[in-house]
Design an enzyme around this catalytic site. Structure first.
Site, PDB file in Angstrom:
ATOM      1  N   ASP A  57       0.860  -1.177   0.000  1.00  0.00           N
ATOM      2  CA  ASP A  57       0.000   0.000   0.000  1.00  0.00           C
ATOM      3  C   ASP A  57       0.901   1.233   0.000  1.00  0.00           C
ATOM      4  OD1 ASP A  57      -1.733   2.057   0.480  1.00  0.00           O
ATOM      5  OD2 ASP A  57      -2.575   1.234   2.321  1.00  0.00           O
ATOM      6  N   ARG A 111       4.563   1.961  10.156  1.00  0.00           N
ATOM      7  CA  ARG A 111       4.526   3.183   9.356  1.00  0.00           C
ATOM      8  C   ARG A 111       5.480   4.189   9.996  1.00  0.00           C
ATOM      9  NH1 ARG A 111      -1.990   3.728   7.930  1.00  0.00           N
ATOM     10  NH2 ARG A 111      -2.194   1.658   6.955  1.00  0.00           N
ATOM     11  N   GLN A 126      -4.812  -3.847  12.184  1.00  0.00           N
ATOM     12  CA  GLN A 126      -6.188  -3.734  11.718  1.00  0.00           C
ATOM     13  C   GLN A 126      -6.662  -5.054  11.130  1.00  0.00           C
ATOM     14  OE1 GLN A 126      -5.836  -0.524   8.804  1.00  0.00           O
ATOM     15  NE2 GLN A 126      -5.719  -1.957   7.115  1.00  0.00           N
ATOM     16  N   GLU A 259     -11.918   8.261  12.914  1.00  0.00           N
ATOM     17  CA  GLU A 259     -12.034   7.276  11.840  1.00  0.00           C
ATOM     18  C   GLU A 259     -11.818   5.864  12.366  1.00  0.00           C
ATOM     19  OE1 GLU A 259      -9.394   5.753   8.111  1.00  0.00           O
ATOM     20  OE2 GLU A 259      -9.519   7.930   8.355  1.00  0.00           O
ATOM     21  N   SER A 262     -11.564   2.636   6.806  1.00  0.00           N
ATOM     22  CA  SER A 262     -11.497   3.160   5.448  1.00  0.00           C
ATOM     23  C   SER A 262     -11.795   1.984   4.529  1.00  0.00           C
ATOM     24  CB  SER A 262     -10.101   3.726   5.164  1.00  0.00           C
ATOM     25  OG  SER A 262      -9.975   4.077   3.804  1.00  0.00           O
TER      26      SER A 262
END
Length: 345
Positions: A57, A111, A126, A259, A262
């Protein structure tokens, strides 16, 4: 330290040991609900993929992946995944799953370029999920149908938590509201995208914001989205574009939008080509993943990611994601958090 928000008079509703027990309960309960609601089979997933294949990604295209050479593979470089947005589409295709059936997995990522604050960590965990679909179902109605099923899972989880912990009161509305990003921009032209999210999440409690990544009427985008998984360019009806979005809720602890997921209908060969052009990276079409997609060799799918620590943080009314997961934080952040009753794991 200005990135971290410290809620006034914050006090965790659950102690450290009770929190750990609650995290296990939430993860077990929710993934069972999600699997049943969307017909998803659990699969194992990679921690890293080979560089140069287009499988990782790319997020907004500027974040650096953590890479390393493999000695026994002639120093071929591998990348720690940012997410499994594209890998899972290849997986469901290779499994030859029928429309309406799919997979989910525990995705763990690093990340390194993340800006650390209350809800962002170097470590990302996730549920990445992906479900096959018919080409004829690439519509906004189908997207909304799947979003409602996921929201039902969230409502069931909220009841389960309240049934066990009296102090954690339910806050989610009975139904989720759908709003287009371009309509939100027209309604609040003088607000930033984050301020618009705060306004709409506070108003409705739970919102699915449609059309993340595509151009808004003023030429800007609401938020960044890679061009090679979500379809944010196709017509969604009523003059709108976008077959993807973010699931936002109002966070009563941080008093802001939040959030949880997504997701979206994934690109077709036609929309991939258009999005690569719009983002100015048509050369990606030569990568292994993209070539396979453009040749029509990948299943039509819908998919997304649901943050595990994000979910636990919201439903346990925590002020910082570091109260849910073990990660690394700047020393000054740990000191300031402790002063404000936020104990990072």
């Amino acid at each position: 330290m200005s990135k971290v928000q410290f809620p006034k008079d914050y006090k965790a509703l659950l102690g450290p040991k009770e929190t750990e027990h609650a995290i296990v309960m939430i993860k077990d309960f929710f993934q069972s609900q999600l699997s049943t609601a969307l017909n998803l089979t659990r699969v194992t997933a990679p921690l890293f993929v080979q560089s140069g294949t287009g499988l990782n990604d790319d997020l907004n295209g500027i974040e650096r992946a953590v890479t390393f050479p493999v000695k026994d593979m002639n120093d071929t470089r591998m990348e720690i995944v940012h997410s499994l947005a594209k890998w899972k589409r290849v997986k469901v295709t290779d499994l030859n799953l029928a429309p309406g059936y799919g997979i989910y997995t525990d995705m763990n990522a690093i990340r390194a370029d993340e800006e650390l604050d209350n809800i962002h960590s170097l470590y990302v965990d996730q549920w990445d999920w992906c479900r096959c679909m018919d080409e004829k179902d690439r519509t906004i109605m189908y997207l909304k149908e799947v979003v409602r099923k996921i929201y039902d899972c969230l409502k069931h989880l909220e009841f389960c938590i309240y049934d066990r912990y009296d102090a954690i009161k339910p806050v989610l509305p009975e139904e989720i509201t759908f709003v287009y990003a371009d309509d939100l921009q027209k309604e609040f032209p003088n607000l930033t995208p984050k301020e618009r999210e705060n306004a709409v999440a506070k108003k409705y409690g739970a919102v699915f914001l449609i059309g993340i990544g595509g151009k808004l009427p003023d030429g800007t985008i609401h938020d960044g989205r890679a061009p090679d998984y979500d379809d944010w360019i196709s017509e969604s009806g009523d003059g709108h574009r976008g077959l993807n979005g973010d699931l936002l809720v109002w966070n009563p602890v941080l008093e802001s939008s939040y959030e949880l997921s997504s997701m979206g209908i994934r690109v077709s060969p036609e929309s991939l080509k258009a999005q690569l052009e719009e983002r100015g990276c048509p050369e990606r079409a030569k990568l292994e993943f993209h070539k396979r997609l453009l040749e029509g060799k990948l299943s039509y799918t819908i998919g997304g990611g649901i943050g595990q620590s994000r979910l636990c943080m919201f439903f346990l009314r925590k002020a910082h994601i570091g109260e849910i997961q073990v990660s690394m934080w700047p020393e000054e952040m740990k000191v300031e958090c402790a002063k404000h009753g936020i104990n990072l794991l």
